[in-house]
Write a protein that holds these residues in place. Structure first.
Motif, short mmCIF file in Angstrom:
data_model
loop_
_atom_site.label_atom_id
_atom_site.label_comp_id
_atom_site.label_asym_id
_atom_site.label_seq_id
_atom_site.Cartn_x
_atom_site.Cartn_y
_atom_site.Cartn_z
N ALA A 126 1.26 -5.88 -15.10
CA ALA A 126 -0.08 -5.94 -14.55
C ALA A 126 -0.32 -5.90 -13.20
CB ALA A 126 -1.04 -6.84 -15.19
N ARG A 127 0.83 -6.37 -12.42
CA ARG A 127 0.79 -6.36 -11.04
C ARG A 127 2.13 -5.67 -10.28
NH1 ARG A 127 -0.19 -12.76 -9.61
NH2 ARG A 127 0.99 -13.31 -11.37
N GLU A 128 2.41 -4.50 -10.95
CA GLU A 128 3.60 -3.63 -10.40
C GLU A 128 2.98 -3.06 -9.23
OE1 GLU A 128 4.36 -0.71 -13.60
OE2 GLU A 128 2.91 0.65 -12.82
N THR A 129 3.63 -2.53 -8.55
CA THR A 129 3.43 -1.81 -7.28
C THR A 129 4.25 -0.45 -7.11
OG1 THR A 129 3.27 -4.05 -6.10
CG2 THR A 129 3.45 -2.12 -4.62
N LEU A 130 3.58 0.35 -6.74
CA LEU A 130 4.22 2.10 -6.69
C LEU A 130 4.49 2.17 -5.04
CD1 LEU A 130 1.99 3.90 -9.19
CD2 LEU A 130 4.41 2.57 -9.40
N VAL A 131 5.77 2.41 -4.95
CA VAL A 131 6.15 2.63 -3.66
C VAL A 131 6.62 4.19 -3.51
CG1 VAL A 131 7.70 1.98 -1.65
CG2 VAL A 131 7.00 0.30 -3.12
N TYR A 132 5.94 4.80 -2.63
CA TYR A 132 5.90 6.17 -2.72
C TYR A 132 7.53 6.65 -1.94
CZ TYR A 132 5.65 11.27 -0.97
OH TYR A 132 5.80 12.51 -1.01
N THR A 133 8.06 7.65 -2.58
CA THR A 133 9.34 7.92 -2.26
C THR A 133 9.49 9.39 -2.48
OG1 THR A 133 11.75 7.53 -2.19
CG2 THR A 133 10.73 7.43 -4.33
N PHE A 143 1.93 2.08 -0.64
CA PHE A 143 3.05 1.49 -0.08
C PHE A 143 4.18 2.69 0.13
CE2 PHE A 143 0.61 -1.68 -2.21
CZ PHE A 143 0.91 -2.78 -1.46
N TYR A 144 4.82 2.48 1.11
CA TYR A 144 5.84 3.51 1.43
C TYR A 144 7.13 2.87 1.73
CZ TYR A 144 1.37 6.11 2.32
OH TYR A 144 0.13 6.85 1.85
N ARG A 145 7.14 1.44 1.93
CA ARG A 145 8.51 0.98 2.35
C ARG A 145 8.67 -0.53 1.49
NH1 ARG A 145 6.87 0.12 8.78
NH2 ARG A 145 6.95 2.48 9.46
N MET A 146 9.78 -0.83 1.15
CA MET A 146 10.12 -1.79 0.53
C MET A 146 9.91 -3.13 1.43
SD MET A 146 10.85 -1.33 -2.68
CE MET A 146 11.34 -0.04 -3.79
N ASP A 147 8.66 -3.76 1.39
CA ASP A 147 8.62 -4.88 2.06
C ASP A 147 8.20 -5.99 1.08
OD1 ASP A 147 7.65 -7.00 3.72
OD2 ASP A 147 5.86 -5.92 4.28
#
Length: 258
Positions: free
Chosen positions: A93-100, A181-185
């Motif tokens: 439920a709290r996954e995050t998608l980081v564009y790549t 989100f675009y960076r792994m932070d």
């Protein structure tokens, strides 16, 4: 009345004084170029040592994730790309998608634009960990389109310990307010999801994920190592400078007053 010998000495001294500043500037430039070439050779030795250490880490047996007390002491040089393992339950439920964007040289059949799926792993014996489970194409960003891969129950995750991505002019900053989100932070992502998670991310290895998505095991281990080429370039410029300076001095010598 001046003596002819004195006049001749002055005529010889004038060109010499006129060449002093150019000669000093050429010497300074030569030393800088040689220094840059030597620095690149030192960087090459450092890079080759790094590659050897990374190669050893990624093929080592997985170790338990370092305890939270050790997290402040982890460093890129000593700990990045360590192969680690952890057990817990994914909080989908709290996954995050980081564009790549996966280029043609990326591992696996999936290429092009998409997202890396970062999911919290809730553990009974420690703070949550953020796990980069792998890549999904743009059309499958919605978790409802890849239900089979949303595994439930306790799992064991094996992967590589990764530090935050460094800022770059070519990659936009994360915008948690827009869920972009675009960076792994890991710290920023965890805060956006209301978690106090580890300050690193685990890149999960490829495995038998139901539905084969997300596609794990995509960690890039290619490190550019063109330092020898750069060193030869700097040394070549230093040699060219010496040749130009020598030609200049020879030309000035030929124009001395008689």
């Amino acid at each position: 009345m001046s003596h002819p010998t004195d006049d001749a000495a002055r005529r010889e001294a004038l060109p010499a004084r006129g060449l002093l500043l150019p000669a000093l500037a050429a010497l300074a430039a030569f030393l800088i170029l040689v220094g840059l070439g030597t620095w690149q050779l030192e960087r090459r030795a450092w890079k080759e040592d790094l590659l050897a250490r990374v190669e050893a880490r990624v093929h080592a047996a997985p170790e338990p994730v370092p305890p939270s007390a050790a997290w402040p002491h982890l460093t890129r040089e000593a700990d990045e790309y360590r192969r680690v393992r952890a057990r817990g339950t994914f909080d989908h439920a709290r996954e995050t998608l980081v564009y790549t964007v996966r280029g043609e040289d990326a591992a696996g059949p999936l290429k092009g634009q998409g997202f890396l799926v970062v999911t919290p792993l809730l553990r009974p014996d420690g703070p949550p960990l953020l796990v980069n489970r792998g890549f999904v194409p743009l059309g499958l960003r919605d978790a409802a389109t890849r239900v089979a891969g949303q595994v439930s129950g306790e799992v064991e995750v094996v992967g590589l310990l990764r530090f935050p991505e460094e800022a770059s002019w070519f990659v936009p900053a994360n915008d948690p307010a827009r869920d972009s989100f675009y960076r792994m932070d890991p710290v920023g992502i965890a805060a956006a999801r209301g978690l106090a998670a580890a300050p690193f991310i685990i890149d999960q290895e490829a495995g038998a994920v139901p539905g084969h998505l997300p596609a794990g095991g995509g960690t890039r281990l290619a490190f550019p190592n063109r330092h020898l080429e750069y060193a030869l370039t700097w040394y070549g410029l230093a040699a060219a400078l010496v040749a130009v300076a020598a030609a200049f001095l020879w030309t000035r010598r030929g124009r001395r007053p008689g």
